[in-house]
Design a protein around this motif. Structure first.
Motif, PDB file in Angstrom:
ATOM      1  N   PHE A 101       2.181  16.582 -10.539  1.00  0.00           N
ATOM      2  CA  PHE A 101       3.527  17.154 -10.550  1.00  0.00           C
ATOM      3  C   PHE A 101       4.375  16.430 -11.600  1.00  0.00           C
ATOM      4  CE2 PHE A 101       1.873  16.985  -6.170  1.00  0.00           C
ATOM      5  CZ  PHE A 101       1.645  18.336  -5.975  1.00  0.00           C
ATOM      6  N   GLU A 102       4.994  17.195 -12.474  1.00  0.00           N
ATOM      7  CA  GLU A 102       5.850  16.614 -13.494  1.00  0.00           C
ATOM      8  C   GLU A 102       7.223  16.281 -12.913  1.00  0.00           C
ATOM      9  OE1 GLU A 102       6.175  18.953 -16.964  1.00  0.00           O
ATOM     10  OE2 GLU A 102       4.085  18.675 -17.575  1.00  0.00           O
ATOM     11  N   SER A 103       7.740  15.124 -13.292  1.00  0.00           N
ATOM     12  CA  SER A 103       9.055  14.692 -12.831  1.00  0.00           C
ATOM     13  C   SER A 103       9.567  13.617 -13.778  1.00  0.00           C
ATOM     14  CB  SER A 103       8.990  14.160 -11.399  1.00  0.00           C
ATOM     15  OG  SER A 103      10.258  13.701 -10.979  1.00  0.00           O
ATOM     16  N   ASP A 104      10.857  13.309 -13.674  1.00  0.00           N
ATOM     17  CA  ASP A 104      11.454  12.222 -14.446  1.00  0.00           C
ATOM     18  C   ASP A 104      12.404  11.396 -13.586  1.00  0.00           C
ATOM     19  OD1 ASP A 104      13.430  14.056 -14.103  1.00  0.00           O
ATOM     20  OD2 ASP A 104      14.036  14.186 -16.206  1.00  0.00           O
ATOM     21  N   LEU A 105      12.241  11.480 -12.257  1.00  0.00           N
ATOM     22  CA  LEU A 105      13.100  10.748 -11.323  1.00  0.00           C
ATOM     23  C   LEU A 105      12.564   9.341 -11.115  1.00  0.00           C
ATOM     24  CD1 LEU A 105      15.555  10.989  -9.401  1.00  0.00           C
ATOM     25  CD2 LEU A 105      13.939  11.628  -7.598  1.00  0.00           C
ATOM     26  N   HIS A 106      13.449   8.351 -11.267  1.00  0.00           N
ATOM     27  CA  HIS A 106      13.078   6.942 -11.083  1.00  0.00           C
ATOM     28  C   HIS A 106      14.025   6.302 -10.077  1.00  0.00           C
ATOM     29  CE1 HIS A 106      10.260   6.655 -14.567  1.00  0.00           C
ATOM     30  NE2 HIS A 106      11.010   7.660 -15.008  1.00  0.00           N
ATOM     31  N   TYR A 165       0.823  -1.214   0.000  1.00  0.00           N
ATOM     32  CA  TYR A 165       0.000   0.000   0.000  1.00  0.00           C
ATOM     33  C   TYR A 165       0.854   1.260   0.000  1.00  0.00           C
ATOM     34  CZ  TYR A 165      -4.511  -2.262   0.363  1.00  0.00           C
ATOM     35  OH  TYR A 165      -5.641  -2.992   0.074  1.00  0.00           O
ATOM     36  N   LEU A 166       2.046   1.209   0.594  1.00  0.00           N
ATOM     37  CA  LEU A 166       2.937   2.364   0.508  1.00  0.00           C
ATOM     38  C   LEU A 166       3.441   2.553  -0.920  1.00  0.00           C
ATOM     39  CD1 LEU A 166       5.098   2.099   3.768  1.00  0.00           C
ATOM     40  CD2 LEU A 166       3.319   3.787   3.241  1.00  0.00           C
ATOM     41  N   SER A 167       3.596   1.457  -1.653  1.00  0.00           N
ATOM     42  CA  SER A 167       4.115   1.560  -3.020  1.00  0.00           C
ATOM     43  C   SER A 167       3.157   2.300  -3.947  1.00  0.00           C
ATOM     44  CB  SER A 167       4.406   0.170  -3.577  1.00  0.00           C
ATOM     45  OG  SER A 167       3.209  -0.543  -3.842  1.00  0.00           O
ATOM     46  N   ILE A 168       1.842   2.249  -3.652  1.00  0.00           N
ATOM     47  CA  ILE A 168       0.900   2.922  -4.554  1.00  0.00           C
ATOM     48  C   ILE A 168       1.029   4.439  -4.466  1.00  0.00           C
ATOM     49  CG2 ILE A 168      -0.688   0.989  -4.308  1.00  0.00           C
ATOM     50  CD1 ILE A 168      -2.486   2.703  -2.627  1.00  0.00           C
ATOM     51  N   LEU A 169       1.674   4.944  -3.412  1.00  0.00           N
ATOM     52  CA  LEU A 169       1.896   6.387  -3.307  1.00  0.00           C
ATOM     53  C   LEU A 169       3.037   6.846  -4.199  1.00  0.00           C
ATOM     54  CD1 LEU A 169       1.637   6.777   0.581  1.00  0.00           C
ATOM     55  CD2 LEU A 169      -0.162   7.147  -1.110  1.00  0.00           C
ATOM     56  N   PHE A 170       3.920   5.924  -4.587  1.00  0.00           N
ATOM     57  CA  PHE A 170       5.104   6.293  -5.366  1.00  0.00           C
ATOM     58  C   PHE A 170       5.247   5.390  -6.591  1.00  0.00           C
ATOM     59  CE2 PHE A 170       5.880   6.734  -0.785  1.00  0.00           C
ATOM     60  CZ  PHE A 170       6.000   8.109  -0.681  1.00  0.00           C
ATOM     61  N   SER A 171       4.136   5.015  -7.197  1.00  0.00           N
ATOM     62  CA  SER A 171       4.196   4.084  -8.331  1.00  0.00           C
ATOM     63  C   SER A 171       5.044   4.638  -9.468  1.00  0.00           C
ATOM     64  CB  SER A 171       2.782   3.788  -8.837  1.00  0.00           C
ATOM     65  OG  SER A 171       2.007   3.162  -7.842  1.00  0.00           O
ATOM     66  N   GLU A 172       4.869   5.911  -9.779  1.00  0.00           N
ATOM     67  CA  GLU A 172       5.609   6.505 -10.890  1.00  0.00           C
ATOM     68  C   GLU A 172       7.109   6.506 -10.625  1.00  0.00           C
ATOM     69  OE1 GLU A 172       1.502   8.283 -10.731  1.00  0.00           O
ATOM     70  OE2 GLU A 172       3.130   7.880  -9.323  1.00  0.00           O
ATOM     71  N   PHE A 173       7.505   6.732  -9.379  1.00  0.00           N
ATOM     72  CA  PHE A 173       8.919   6.761  -9.021  1.00  0.00           C
ATOM     73  C   PHE A 173       9.520   5.354  -9.000  1.00  0.00           C
ATOM     74  CE2 PHE A 173      11.828   6.249  -5.337  1.00  0.00           C
ATOM     75  CZ  PHE A 173      12.938   6.901  -5.864  1.00  0.00           C
TER      76      PHE A 173
END
Length: 394
Positions: free
Chosen positions: A150-155, A67-75
């Protein structure tokens, strides 16, 4: 020998007469450990017993991480959800290595060389040990919008040169999209639909079950006959019929909410029965009668006195009901009657495995079933631990 025995007897008599007289009104002093145990609240004792259930604790940690991962899926995803690499269609999973020719290196993957088999018309990939792509962490890659805001490109991780390098830990699909990234994005939808569905189900189950058990009479008969009618209908065909009734013109977001409401509306009868049975026994207790004599209204008695009496049972029921919601969404999406692209969930990803030829030649397309199994088992083990902890005096 006799002198020694006599002296020992005299010592015991002196010790006996030196004791203070017994006082039946005296209170034995408890040790700090005993006082902590006997003075503990019900919730604290539940927590102690839950912590002794090792499997439930591990399952709770796993679910918390999911469930914590769904907050940072894009990252967390190496690539953006719809990112395509046409050079690597149906590419098999790449292994992560730390040794190359006996030399210790930073984590890396070997590149692929591909060719088209003119007999089978399938792409064949061969590992090229001369192509070494080092993995970087907290790197710049595909652009995305975090939660669409928020736009970002950090992985978290990506290959050192994304224009030439590739990192497909779980392989790619028919459009060259990274399976791992799509599983991470699908986690958000599949886990969220379970929470929203359980909120709807619990709201209806607690309200209708509480009214049925507290008031009884004709109200109880109407609610119970409605529950029996819903229970008599086969669940899966009913899901299919209601899902097929959703308009095809709806946007994916409206389909998501429609499917969530359907799952919630069909799951409340079981909880309502459990709440009714508890209320039938608790409404005859002395504390309920005392609250009625003091002029408390029925909603206050239900909300402040009856529901907290078996809140632990409700928590355990919720943990066991969420996996049924997740499995329901997965099954409907797998059959093509649930969520549809561009929304991505575990069921939508598994929909691509309906072709047996695809499964035979590209078995990594079945990987989305792994998180489904892990989450369902974790919820069941967590529910077992909570159910055992609900009775801390057992």
């Amino acid at each position: 020998m006799s002198d020694t025995a006599n002296s020992g007897r005299e010592t015991r008599l002196e010790h006996w007469h030196s004791k203070e007289p017994f006082d039946p009104q005296s209170v034995e002093k408890l040790t700090p450990e005993q006082e902590q145990y006997y003075m503990a609240s019900q919730w604290r004792m539940m927590w102690w017993k839950f912590c002794r259930h090792r499997l439930a604790v591990v399952s709770g940690i796993i679910l918390l991480l999911f469930y914590l991962s769904i907050l940072f899926s894009e990252f967390l995803a190496p690539y953006e959800l719809h990112s395509r690499n046409t050079k690597y269609i149906f590419a098999p999973p790449q292994s992560i290595h730390i040794f190359h020719e006996g030399e210790l290196r930073a984590p890396f993957v070997y590149g692929y060389r591909q060719r088209l088999n003119l007999e089978t018309l399938q792409r064949e990939y061969r590992v090229d040990t001369n192509r070494i792509y080092t993995l970087r962490y907290f790197c710049r890659g595909d652009k995305y919008k975090m939660w669409g805001l928020f736009e970002s490109d950090l992985h978290l991780v990506c290959p050192d040169d994304q224009r030439r390098a590739s990192f497909f830990w779980l392989g790619t699909d028919r459009l060259g999209r990274d399976i791992l990234s799509r599983i991470i994005y699908g986690t958000r939808i599949s886990l969220t639909i379970g929470l929203i569905g359980i909120i709807i189900s619990f709201t209806l189950g607690i309200i209708l079950g509480g009214i049925s058990g507290y008031y009884g009479g004709w109200i109880d008969n109407v609610i119970q006959r409605t529950i029996e009618l819903l229970k008599s209908l086969p669940q899966l065909p009913l899901w299919l019929a209601l899902s097929a009734a959703l308009p095809v013109t709806w946007s994916p977001i409206w389909v998501f909410f429609g499917l969530t409401i359907i799952l919630g509306l069909l799951d409340w009868p079981g909880l309502a029965r459990a709440v009714r049975s508890k209320f039938l026994s608790l409404r005859e207790e002395d504390f309920t009668t005392a609250a009625q004599l003091m002029g408390a209204s029925p909603p206050r008695i239900i909300g402040r006195h009856l529901l907290p009496s078996f809140a632990s049972h409700l928590i355990a029921s919720a943990s066991l009901a969420v996996p049924s919601m997740i499995l329901g969404e997965t099954a409907l999406s797998f059959l093509g009657l649930g969520l549809r692209p561009p929304i991505t969930s575990w069921g939508v990803l598994l929909n691509e495995t309906t072709n047996i030829n695809a499964v035979a030649t590209t078995p990594w397309l079945m990987y989305p079933v792994v998180p489904v199994i892990i989450v369902v088992l974790a919820f069941n083990f967590l529910g077992d631990g909570l159910r055992d902890a609900a009775d801390p005096y057992k």
